[in-house]
Design a protein around this motif. Sequence first.
Motif, PDB file in Angstrom:
ATOM      1  N   TYR A  94       1.162  -1.402   0.123  1.00 30.20           N
ATOM      2  CA  TYR A  94      -0.168  -0.094   0.320  1.00 30.20           C
ATOM      3  C   TYR A  94       0.874   1.774   0.005  1.00 30.20           C
ATOM      4  O   TYR A  94       1.813   1.331   0.397  1.00 30.20           O
ATOM      5  CB  TYR A  94      -0.989  -0.020   1.090  1.00 30.20           C
ATOM      6  CG  TYR A  94      -1.648   1.011   1.213  1.00 30.20           C
ATOM      7  CD1 TYR A  94      -2.507   0.859  -0.058  1.00 30.20           C
ATOM      8  CD2 TYR A  94      -1.826   2.281   1.972  1.00 30.20           C
ATOM      9  CE1 TYR A  94      -4.085   1.889   0.332  1.00 30.20           C
ATOM     10  CE2 TYR A  94      -2.744   3.459   2.195  1.00 30.20           C
ATOM     11  CZ  TYR A  94      -4.323   2.722   0.720  1.00 30.20           C
ATOM     12  OH  TYR A  94      -4.571   3.766   0.587  1.00 30.20           O
ATOM     13  N   GLU A  95       0.732   2.502  -1.025  1.00 35.90           N
ATOM     14  CA  GLU A  95       0.652   3.539  -0.740  1.00 35.90           C
ATOM     15  C   GLU A  95       0.631   4.224   0.404  1.00 35.90           C
ATOM     16  O   GLU A  95      -0.178   5.372   0.429  1.00 35.90           O
ATOM     17  CB  GLU A  95       0.553   4.161  -1.806  1.00 35.90           C
ATOM     18  CG  GLU A  95       1.804   5.440  -2.452  1.00 35.90           C
ATOM     19  CD  GLU A  95       1.039   6.350  -3.358  1.00 35.90           C
ATOM     20  OE1 GLU A  95       1.411   7.773  -3.908  1.00 35.90           O
ATOM     21  OE2 GLU A  95       0.289   5.761  -3.976  1.00 35.90           O
ATOM     22  N   VAL A  96       2.260   4.546   1.262  1.00 32.06           N
ATOM     23  CA  VAL A  96       1.607   5.273   2.436  1.00 32.06           C
ATOM     24  C   VAL A  96       1.562   6.454   2.826  1.00 32.06           C
ATOM     25  O   VAL A  96       0.375   7.008   2.789  1.00 32.06           O
ATOM     26  CB  VAL A  96       2.102   4.575   4.073  1.00 32.06           C
ATOM     27  CG1 VAL A  96       1.898   5.293   5.553  1.00 32.06           C
ATOM     28  CG2 VAL A  96       2.433   2.556   3.843  1.00 32.06           C
ATOM     29  N   SER A  97       2.409   6.922   1.861  1.00 34.54           N
ATOM     30  CA  SER A  97       2.266   8.364   1.464  1.00 34.54           C
ATOM     31  C   SER A  97       1.108   9.152   1.230  1.00 34.54           C
ATOM     32  O   SER A  97       1.633  10.385   0.942  1.00 34.54           O
ATOM     33  CB  SER A  97       3.379   8.432   0.366  1.00 34.54           C
ATOM     34  OG  SER A  97       3.814   8.027  -1.103  1.00 34.54           O
ATOM     35  N   ALA A  98       0.157   8.499   0.012  1.00 37.72           N
ATOM     36  CA  ALA A  98      -0.358   9.530  -0.771  1.00 37.72           C
ATOM     37  C   ALA A  98      -1.596   9.471   1.560  1.00 37.72           C
ATOM     38  O   ALA A  98      -2.801   9.986   0.677  1.00 37.72           O
ATOM     39  CB  ALA A  98      -1.350   7.850  -1.071  1.00 37.72           C
ATOM     40  N   LEU A  99      -1.387   8.903   1.894  1.00 39.68           N
ATOM     41  CA  LEU A  99      -2.214   9.352   3.173  1.00 39.68           C
ATOM     42  C   LEU A  99      -1.870  10.860   3.707  1.00 39.68           C
ATOM     43  O   LEU A  99      -2.392  11.351   4.556  1.00 39.68           O
ATOM     44  CB  LEU A  99      -1.918   8.176   4.469  1.00 39.68           C
ATOM     45  CG  LEU A  99      -2.648   6.975   4.419  1.00 39.68           C
ATOM     46  CD1 LEU A  99      -2.689   6.024   5.309  1.00 39.68           C
ATOM     47  CD2 LEU A  99      -3.793   6.883   3.751  1.00 39.68           C
ATOM     48  N   ILE A 100      -0.497  11.211   3.240  1.00 40.22           N
ATOM     49  CA  ILE A 100      -0.191  12.741   3.501  1.00 40.22           C
ATOM     50  C   ILE A 100      -0.423  13.936   3.408  1.00 40.22           C
ATOM     51  O   ILE A 100      -1.361  14.194   4.107  1.00 40.22           O
ATOM     52  CB  ILE A 100       1.617  12.599   3.308  1.00 40.22           C
ATOM     53  CG1 ILE A 100       2.064  11.472   4.736  1.00 40.22           C
ATOM     54  CG2 ILE A 100       1.944  13.880   3.636  1.00 40.22           C
ATOM     55  CD1 ILE A 100       3.887  11.094   4.092  1.00 40.22           C
ATOM     56  N   ALA A 263       1.359  20.193  -3.012  1.00 39.72           N
ATOM     57  CA  ALA A 263       2.426  20.246  -3.434  1.00 39.72           C
ATOM     58  C   ALA A 263       3.795  19.963  -2.806  1.00 39.72           C
ATOM     59  O   ALA A 263       4.276  19.548  -3.018  1.00 39.72           O
ATOM     60  CB  ALA A 263       2.106  20.971  -4.370  1.00 39.72           C
ATOM     61  N   LEU A 264       3.342  21.002  -1.347  1.00 41.59           N
ATOM     62  CA  LEU A 264       4.497  20.885  -1.048  1.00 41.59           C
ATOM     63  C   LEU A 264       4.505  19.605   0.275  1.00 41.59           C
ATOM     64  O   LEU A 264       6.073  18.772  -0.025  1.00 41.59           O
ATOM     65  CB  LEU A 264       4.285  22.361  -0.202  1.00 41.59           C
ATOM     66  CG  LEU A 264       4.472  23.498  -0.441  1.00 41.59           C
ATOM     67  CD1 LEU A 264       4.518  24.279  -0.023  1.00 41.59           C
ATOM     68  CD2 LEU A 264       5.939  23.610  -1.148  1.00 41.59           C
ATOM     69  N   LEU A 265       3.360  18.841   0.432  1.00 44.28           N
ATOM     70  CA  LEU A 265       3.901  17.679   0.863  1.00 44.28           C
ATOM     71  C   LEU A 265       4.561  16.661   0.340  1.00 44.28           C
ATOM     72  O   LEU A 265       4.148  15.339   1.025  1.00 44.28           O
ATOM     73  CB  LEU A 265       2.253  17.100   1.132  1.00 44.28           C
ATOM     74  CG  LEU A 265       1.753  18.140   3.071  1.00 44.28           C
ATOM     75  CD1 LEU A 265       0.351  17.717   3.125  1.00 44.28           C
ATOM     76  CD2 LEU A 265       2.610  18.044   3.940  1.00 44.28           C
ATOM     77  N   GLY A 266       4.464  17.080  -1.227  1.00 43.88           N
ATOM     78  CA  GLY A 266       4.773  15.829  -1.617  1.00 43.88           C
ATOM     79  C   GLY A 266       5.809  15.696  -2.599  1.00 43.88           C
ATOM     80  O   GLY A 266       6.560  14.758  -3.180  1.00 43.88           O
TER      81      GLY A 266
END
Length: 418
Positions: A94-100, A263-266
């Motif tokens: 699972y892409e955990v970073s998508a939750l950020i 975008a910054l969180l990206g």
Amino acid sequence: MTLAGCVSYAPKLLPAAPEWPDDIAATNTPLTVDQVVERALEHSPDVRRAERELDIANARKYADGLLPDPQLSFSTDRPGAAGFVPAFMAGLSYEVSALIDHPAKQRGATAALEKQQFALQWTKWQVANHAYALYVTDVSLSRVKAEVEQLAVHEQVVDNRMRQALARGDVTRDTAVQSEAAYRDSLQQLNTLEQDHLKARQELTTLLDLPPRTRLALATPPEPYEVPPDVVRDALTHLSQRRPDLLALRAGYAEQDERYRAALLGQFPRLDIGITRGRDTSAIYTSGIAVTVTLPLFNGNRGNIAVENATRESLYEEYMQRLKDAYVAVDNIVSKLDLLNEQLRNARSMEATLDRATKQARIARARGDVTLPTLMNLESRLLNQRIATAKLLNAALAQQVELCTLIGVSAIDHQSLQ
């Protein structure tokens, strides 16, 4: 089970011919201004387009609120030698970073939906007041056209009399030529008015979503009155908090601010975490954890950050300029209305003076104290002045409707539009 949750396809064929709603013009009862405005709000193409845009924004909000799906992987190897078993590897990640950045995207989608809701409200404000303006313009042009038709008939009578007087030698040729030119001018003016009336009627028909060449019967509208100055002042005080187009721009700016935040969180590396279960060709089972990290060495989402930041700055400048333009536009219209009202008072005073002079000239003509060309000239000037007064009244009405739209009040009763 997976296929049962999928959306199925259903065709929707395009019509071969236009589909018109029920024709409200079929009745002989003249339509009131309230009926026209209500019909415009229900069937205006601009309102329908804004409603479809709202549906799209609602669907996008739903889409942005969905989390990414987990990924299931499976691979197998077939050994080519005897004594070994097939190997396999199964994993669930699972892409955990998508939750950020998901909360920021959700807030942005909510702001986008709010922006489209305000855009729909602004469209309805404009359509309502525009329908009222077209309604009154149609009736006003009919009145002016009736005045010009009366003028044309009068000028034709004058022209015929001047021709007869010229044949008898009672007037000069210059006087006869002037009367003929005045008659031709009145005909030209009548042709122009008929074109303007046809244009206004066609625009009203389109706004009401009626078939072409529909003949509308319109009732006489109530006499318009000036927008009270206290209504203008109160509207300007709270303009940025109540006018839908400005509120839509504020919501659009909030949406873009959240996109910039996302975008910054990206910038944070993409992180995928999963569990694996496998077996090698020796029949040994293994279990483990798989972690995949994207190294932000060359991209780091810096391009998207620059784009979203520049877009946010552009929306900021657009909102500030739109706010200034709103105040300037209201001030300009108020100044134009002051000038038009002054000209209208002068025109009505001139009309009253010419009316008295014409009545006196008719009495003097009966006594033989005034010549026929002088009386005819006064009557022509009176009719022309009536036409000029009616045109000034129409121009003032158009400015009043535009002012009502800009400050967010009804052009009919000057109540706040909701």
